[in-house]
Design a protein around this motif. Structure first.
Motif, short mmCIF file in Angstrom:
data_model
loop_
_atom_site.label_atom_id
_atom_site.label_comp_id
_atom_site.label_asym_id
_atom_site.label_seq_id
_atom_site.Cartn_x
_atom_site.Cartn_y
_atom_site.Cartn_z
N ARG A 177 0.80 -1.22 0.00
CA ARG A 177 0.00 0.00 0.00
C ARG A 177 0.84 1.27 0.00
O ARG A 177 0.30 2.38 0.07
N LYS A 186 5.44 -3.83 -6.52
CA LYS A 186 4.04 -3.90 -6.08
C LYS A 186 3.40 -5.22 -6.54
O LYS A 186 2.67 -5.87 -5.79
N THR A 187 3.68 -5.61 -7.77
CA THR A 187 3.12 -6.86 -8.28
C THR A 187 3.70 -8.07 -7.54
O THR A 187 2.98 -9.02 -7.20
N ALA A 190 1.99 -8.22 -4.29
CA ALA A 190 0.64 -8.77 -4.45
C ALA A 190 0.68 -10.28 -4.50
O ALA A 190 -0.18 -10.96 -3.93
N GLU A 200 -6.75 -9.30 -1.36
CA GLU A 200 -6.35 -8.07 -2.03
C GLU A 200 -5.26 -8.33 -3.06
O GLU A 200 -5.24 -7.73 -4.14
N THR A 203 -6.87 -10.03 -6.22
CA THR A 203 -7.60 -9.03 -7.02
C THR A 203 -6.65 -8.18 -7.84
O THR A 203 -6.88 -7.93 -9.03
N TYR A 204 -5.57 -7.75 -7.23
CA TYR A 204 -4.60 -6.90 -7.93
C TYR A 204 -3.97 -7.66 -9.10
O TYR A 204 -3.83 -7.11 -10.20
N GLN A 207 -6.39 -7.98 -11.98
CA GLN A 207 -6.58 -6.68 -12.62
C GLN A 207 -5.36 -6.31 -13.46
O GLN A 207 -5.48 -5.83 -14.58
N ARG A 208 -4.18 -6.57 -12.91
CA ARG A 208 -2.96 -6.21 -13.61
C ARG A 208 -2.77 -7.04 -14.87
O ARG A 208 -2.16 -6.58 -15.85
#
Length: 324
Positions: A177, A186-187, A190, A200, A203-204, A207-208
């Motif tokens: 975050r 960040k990936t 995740a 979370e 989901t990321y 989406q990515r």
């Protein structure tokens, strides 16, 4: 064609006669890479190894540790690496600890644990990631601390993902975050969240996987399979079957890591697709081998002559030597 033996001899001559440290370090690194280029050359570098490991210059000894990992048989390598863990120079200890960590052998846990107390944080990190690969949490705090180091963060996340210790979840969530965190970090974060059961992260990643403009998309696609994200099978199939999608190879790797036998026909189709990018077909072969199904493995064996580049055929032949 370049005569690698002549290059070896010139590099050795430089080590013998040259006084400037930078040139001597360059020569030692060249010797390491000459051996790395072909395992068949290992017998021709036995004397070279002794020469590098006993050199007075730390950078040369460090190259010697790398060379040991290339030319020594497994039964000799670990002992040689362990003998370098007490070198006076931290760069040599760093190389030896990292090479030990890469071996991922349970019997080396004690040697790696001893390096968790090294004065240099980089050395402690290598020991911690090696122990994490063995599913032991002794280096957990060191890995969490490394999340604040730009140069170590990505690998620290990878090690925490291997460890799968839920105590790391708060730290990884805080990192995930963080404002302006680099995309690849960040990936990767995740992916660790998803492995630790945090939705979370799942989901990321999903989406990515739809952000076709993002440089880290291939990583997100592969991680969807690696963390066995809900809906990953369908999403990866969609990418794999899109002939215009640049992440088809990542989708194949993700399906291999997902381990769902339903992916077998899709991966076989990509393997047999002669018009596909050869790297994608290699990724399909790797995924089929990882699935471990007899039909898939037999087709991988039969596919070797259909690859045009010698490098691809060599990679496949090496794949066939791997354990199930």
């Amino acid at each position: 064609m370049t005569d690698w033996r002549a290059e070896r001899d010139r590099a050795l001559l430089t080590l013998e006669r040259e006084k400037r440290p930078a040139l001597r370090a360059e020569a030692a690194d060249q010797l390491y890479h000459l051996a790395l280029e072909s395992p068949a050359r290992a017998p021709d570098f036995t004397d070279v190894l002794t020469r590098l490991l006993t050199d007075a210059q730390p950078e040369v000894r460090r190259s010697g540790v790398g060379l040991a990992a290339v030319v020594l048989p497994p039964e000799e390598l670990s002992g040689t690496l362990i003998s370098r863990l007490r070198d006076d120079e931290w760069l040599v200890r760093l190389e030896a600890t990292g090479r030990l960590a890469d071996l991922a052998r349970p019997e080396l846990r004690g040697a790696l644990a001893s390096m968790l107390e090294d004065p240099m944080p980089e050395v402690r990190f290598e020991a911690a990631r090696g122990i994490a690969a063995l599913k032991h949490p002794a280096g957990l705090d060191i890995l969490v601390e490394a999340l604040d180091a730009d140069l170590l963060r990505f690998r620290a996340l990878g090690a925490l993902g291997e460890l799968e210790d839920p105590r790391a979840l708060p730290a990884v969530k805080r990192l995930f975050r963080r404002w302006l965190l680099p995309a690849f970090d960040k990936t990767q974060a995740a992916g660790v969240l998803a492995q630790l059961g945090d939705p979370e992260g799942v989901t990321y990643l999903l989406q990515r996987s739809r952000k076709k403009w993002s440089q880290d998309r291939a990583l997100a696609v592969e991680l969807c399979g690696a963390v066995k994200a809900p809906g990953a099978l369908e999403r990866l199939k969609e990418i794999l079957e899109d002939a215009k999608d640049e992440c088809r190879g990542a989708a194949a790797r993700g399906l291999g890591r997902l381990g769902d036998a339903r992916a077998l026909p899709w991966l076989l189709a990509l393997l047999d697709e002669r018009g596909a990018v050869e790297d994608f077909r290699l990724d399909a072969a790797d995924a089929l081998w990882r699935l471990g199904l007899p039909e898939g493995r037999e087709r991988v064996r039969a596919s070797i002559p259909t690859f045009t580049s010698p490098e691809a055929r060599t990679e496949l032949e090496e794949l066939l030597l791997e354990e199930t």
